[in-house]
Design a protein around this motif. Structure first.
Motif, PDB file in Angstrom:
ATOM      1  N   GLN A 366     -33.175  49.016   6.893  1.00 17.27           N
ATOM      2  CA  GLN A 366     -34.296  49.253   7.808  1.00 17.27           C
ATOM      3  C   GLN A 366     -35.003  47.939   8.152  1.00 17.27           C
ATOM      4  OE1 GLN A 366     -36.715  52.425   6.128  1.00 17.27           O
ATOM      5  NE2 GLN A 366     -35.198  53.981   6.661  1.00 17.27           N
ATOM      6  N   ARG A 369     -32.914  45.982  10.590  1.00 18.01           N
ATOM      7  CA  ARG A 369     -33.075  46.484  11.960  1.00 18.01           C
ATOM      8  C   ARG A 369     -34.363  45.934  12.573  1.00 18.01           C
ATOM      9  NH1 ARG A 369     -32.030  50.574  15.707  1.00 18.01           N
ATOM     10  NH2 ARG A 369     -30.252  51.299  14.516  1.00 18.01           N
ATOM     11  N   GLU A 373     -34.646  43.614  15.808  1.00 16.22           N
ATOM     12  CA  GLU A 373     -35.382  44.091  16.983  1.00 16.22           C
ATOM     13  C   GLU A 373     -36.425  43.071  17.416  1.00 16.22           C
ATOM     14  OE1 GLU A 373     -36.637  47.961  15.679  1.00 16.22           O
ATOM     15  OE2 GLU A 373     -34.967  48.965  16.716  1.00 16.22           O
ATOM     16  N   VAL A 380     -30.172  45.595  22.783  1.00 12.93           N
ATOM     17  CA  VAL A 380     -29.021  45.987  21.976  1.00 12.93           C
ATOM     18  C   VAL A 380     -27.749  45.690  22.760  1.00 12.93           C
ATOM     19  CG1 VAL A 380     -27.902  47.872  20.726  1.00 12.93           C
ATOM     20  CG2 VAL A 380     -30.392  47.873  21.017  1.00 12.93           C
ATOM     21  N   LEU A 425     -27.794  44.023  16.350  1.00 12.68           N
ATOM     22  CA  LEU A 425     -28.415  45.328  16.560  1.00 12.68           C
ATOM     23  C   LEU A 425     -27.384  46.337  17.066  1.00 12.68           C
ATOM     24  CD1 LEU A 425     -31.261  46.157  16.007  1.00 12.68           C
ATOM     25  CD2 LEU A 425     -31.881  45.568  18.351  1.00 12.68           C
ATOM     26  N   GLY A 426     -26.498  45.846  17.904  1.00 14.17           N
ATOM     27  CA  GLY A 426     -25.418  46.704  18.404  1.00 14.17           C
ATOM     28  C   GLY A 426     -24.506  47.159  17.275  1.00 14.17           C
ATOM     29  N   SER A 429     -26.340  49.589  15.024  1.00 12.33           N
ATOM     30  CA  SER A 429     -26.463  50.908  15.658  1.00 12.33           C
ATOM     31  C   SER A 429     -25.186  51.717  15.503  1.00 12.33           C
ATOM     32  CB  SER A 429     -26.789  50.756  17.144  1.00 12.33           C
ATOM     33  OG  SER A 429     -28.038  50.132  17.286  1.00 12.33           O
ATOM     34  N   GLU A 430     -24.063  51.046  15.662  1.00 10.22           N
ATOM     35  CA  GLU A 430     -22.776  51.728  15.497  1.00 10.22           C
ATOM     36  C   GLU A 430     -22.599  52.197  14.051  1.00 10.22           C
ATOM     37  OE1 GLU A 430     -20.265  52.415  17.917  1.00 10.22           O
ATOM     38  OE2 GLU A 430     -22.075  52.031  19.091  1.00 10.22           O
ATOM     39  N   ASN A 432     -24.866  52.721  11.982  1.00 15.08           N
ATOM     40  CA  ASN A 432     -25.859  53.755  11.694  1.00 15.08           C
ATOM     41  C   ASN A 432     -25.497  55.119  12.294  1.00 15.08           C
ATOM     42  OD1 ASN A 432     -29.133  54.764  12.187  1.00 15.08           O
ATOM     43  ND2 ASN A 432     -28.352  54.165  10.197  1.00 15.08           N
ATOM     44  N   THR A 433     -24.579  55.144  13.229  1.00 17.82           N
ATOM     45  CA  THR A 433     -24.163  56.468  13.702  1.00 17.82           C
ATOM     46  C   THR A 433     -23.437  57.209  12.574  1.00 17.82           C
ATOM     47  OG1 THR A 433     -22.010  55.700  14.538  1.00 17.82           O
ATOM     48  CG2 THR A 433     -23.854  55.711  16.106  1.00 17.82           C
ATOM     49  N   PHE A 442     -30.198  60.503  14.718  1.00 14.52           N
ATOM     50  CA  PHE A 442     -29.642  59.782  15.853  1.00 14.52           C
ATOM     51  C   PHE A 442     -30.641  59.763  16.998  1.00 14.52           C
ATOM     52  CE2 PHE A 442     -27.776  63.928  15.275  1.00 14.52           C
ATOM     53  CZ  PHE A 442     -28.070  64.583  16.457  1.00 14.52           C
ATOM     54  N   ASP A 444     -34.591  59.014  18.073  1.00 16.08           N
ATOM     55  CA  ASP A 444     -35.217  57.752  17.709  1.00 16.08           C
ATOM     56  C   ASP A 444     -36.385  57.839  16.740  1.00 16.08           C
ATOM     57  OD1 ASP A 444     -36.460  54.794  19.324  1.00 16.08           O
ATOM     58  OD2 ASP A 444     -35.174  55.089  17.610  1.00 16.08           O
TER      59      ASP A 444
END
Length: 505
Positions: A366, A369, A373, A380, A425-426, A429-430, A432-433, A442, A444
């Motif tokens: 976290q 991230r 950010e 992203v 971040l990209g 995010s992947e 984190n899916t 998923f 926000d």
RNA sequence: GGCGCCGUAGCCAAGCGGCCUAAGGCGACGGAUUGCAAAUCCGUUAUUCCCCGGUUCGAAUCCGGGCGGCGCCUCCA
């Protein structure tokens, strides 16, 4: 990339390919709703969620269906073919007691003697837990989660078909039984072939119960019983379906195919439940196989012991989240991570220390991230699965869901300072899916559980700390700091003032 | 009695015959930082993989035996 899973059916790791290219049909045995789900249940449910999310990350379309067992089966269903107490009635008793002691919120359930209300009460609780823990299928409810009580007609159709095809018969007691001898493959999944079962019976099976069956292992499909609390009309009398038929009927009915790709559940379901599902499904369709891959999660232990009510280590999701296990609220992302972090085929040991470890890992992700950010201004970047970190993550999971290996790729990376924060971040995010811990959903929102206490109070204390420190009154600032720590915060005292962050666990 | 799983550092845990003088996490220890802490950052932390044999040029990894732990066979995730 080759995806490989351990298939209980063949006892080996095999390459996974869906029957229909690009689409995976997956069925998971879901909860019974006579009580709150415990963390062991959720280890198995989150295991299914992991498979689903991972397959999606690899680009597959996953149709994930789960059932809710809300038919009030008997506590002793198989042994005496429908003896023992009705689980719905047991639940009703418990709810009445909880109502008296104020444990049930007002209006949550009007009449505990109505089994449908009991089922709804616990179903709602399950869905809430499932959403909190980031189970994707729970967000899709009610589309992909089927209630057994709403599928009785589908079950009856399957029972009729089984009778027509010679796999089922009505016993001398009027109960409809599946004839295991009519299905030569019985025992293939569990190793409990009829020969093995016979030699292993060890006097556990009472002759009295067996007299009406052709074979001791024959199991109930429908039982006429006017006294049962939940009952439906049927060609075999007013009564209720057997425990195993619902999953076969619902899975095939919902997907509309004879063979699905993946079937999941806890290891205890291998026998008899899944063995019986195969017999029913293949018996009714004539297909060679019901599910091509059977994946089973091993049991969870609590502090080294099997979880059981008598040992007092029987924890519901709520117990953990609301702090009744550790004495401090636990963020749902931490529980999710804890239940997911070890390999599904190893007995995982749920411990307070493990939860603490998980909190550290979740916090790192976290924080990472947040750091990215800030650095990227929220941008992203699109990244492909060939990005080294993502590739390592996917490769590890492709190898029978090697989560430890996957995390070993992510964790060290997540405390570097990325040279390209938008790209990082990209990637995150992947990742984190699948992990779904930073943030947990998923969507926000951050999935913050209501953890009691107010962050405003904490902020006020921080201000007081700053004042005390400005006055060099360290005794006071130390006291206030201890107070915050005691309340479950991490306190940061820096040049720019004091901030307090709620501990994740 | 039948079926099956597991045994790697203080703890969790990867490893699938050579890149292993064994990932990663937690903890511990040393350092930076701090009024002192916490959080954070940097560094250190198993010549060794339960034991004994065997196969092999080579084994934590394969085979045999032993010891130890566990699950299912009954409702259970």
């Amino acid at each position: 990339m080759t995806i490989r899973f351990y298939n209980t059916l063949t006892s080996q790791v095999e390459e996974f390919q869906p029957v229909e290219a690009g689409t995976v049909r997956m069925y998971s045995c879901g909860p019974t709703v006579y009580d709150f789900a415990h963390i062991g249940n959720f280890r198995s449910f989150l295991f299914a969620d992991l498979i689903r999310r991972f397959l999606e990350l690899t680009g597959l379309d996953v149709q994930h269906v789960m059932n809710i067992t809300d038919v009030g089966h008997m506590t002793d269903d198989a042994v005496a073919d429908g003896a023992g107490e009705d689980k719905m009635q047991v639940a009703a008793q418990r709810i009445k007691e909880d109502k008296k002691s104020g444990k049930v919120p007002d209006g949550a359930i009007e009449n505990p003697d109505d089994p449908y209300q009991v089922a709804k009460y616990y179903t709602d609780a399950f869905l809430e837990d499932a959403r909190q823990l980031g189970m994707k299928v729970a967000f899709e409810y009610p589309d992909q989660i089927l209630h057994a009580t709403e599928q009785i007609d589908v079950m009856q159709a399957m029972i009729s078909r089984l009778i027509d095809r010679g796999h089922a018969y009505v016993g001398s007691d009027g109960v409809v039984y599946y004839s295991v001898e009519s299905f030569p493959n019985y025992g293939r999944l569990s190793g409990n072939t009829l020969d093995n079962l016979q030699s292993g019976a060890g006097g556990r099976v009472s002759d009295k119960n067996q007299a009406t069956k052709k074979h001791p292992a024959d199991f109930m499909l429908w039982k006429a019983d006017e006294s049962h609390i939940m009952k439906w009309d049927s060609p075999w009398g007013k009564g209720y379906p057997g425990w195993h038929i619902e999953c076969s009927a619902m899975a095939l009915g919902k997907f509309g195919v004879d063979t699905i790709d993946i079937h999941t559940g806890g290891e205890d379901l291998i026998f008899p439940h899944h063995e019986c599902e195969i017999a029913q499904s293949c018996g009714s369709t004539g297909a060679d196989s019901f599910a091509r891959f059977w994946l089973h999660a091993r049991f969870l232990l609590v502090e080294g012991e099997k979880m059981s009510k008598s040992k007092g280590n029987f924890y519901t999701v709520r117990d953990v989240l609301e702090g009744r296990v550790t004495g401090r609220p636990v963020h749902p992302a931490v529980l999710r991570y804890e239940l997911l972090k070890s390999h599904y085929r190893a007995n995982m040991n749920f411990t307070e220390k493990g939860l603490h470890d998980s909190a550290g890992a979740v916090k790192r992700l976290q924080d990472f991230r947040a750091k990215c950010e800030t650095a990227s201004g929220g941008e992203v970047a699109e990244v492909g699965n060939s990005h080294p970190v993502l590739k390592e993550f996917i490769d590890a999971l492709s190898d029978d869901l090697n989560m430890s290996g996957a995390l070993a790729a992510v964790l060290p990376w997540a405390h570097e300072t990325p040279s390209d924060p938008a790209e990082a971040l990209g990637v995150l995010s992947e990742i984190n899916t699948v992990l779904a811990v930073a943030p947990i959903n998923f969507d926000d929102d951050t999935g913050t559980a209501s953890t009691g206490g107010s962050d405003d109070d904490a902020a006020a204390l921080c201000r007081q700390i700053d004042e005390a420190r400005a006055a060099k009154d360290f005794a006071t600032s130390d006291k206030l700091r201890d107070q915050l720590i005691e309340a479950g915060y991490d306190v940061q005292i820096g040049r720019d003032g004091t901030t307090a962050e709620r501990k994740l666990a």
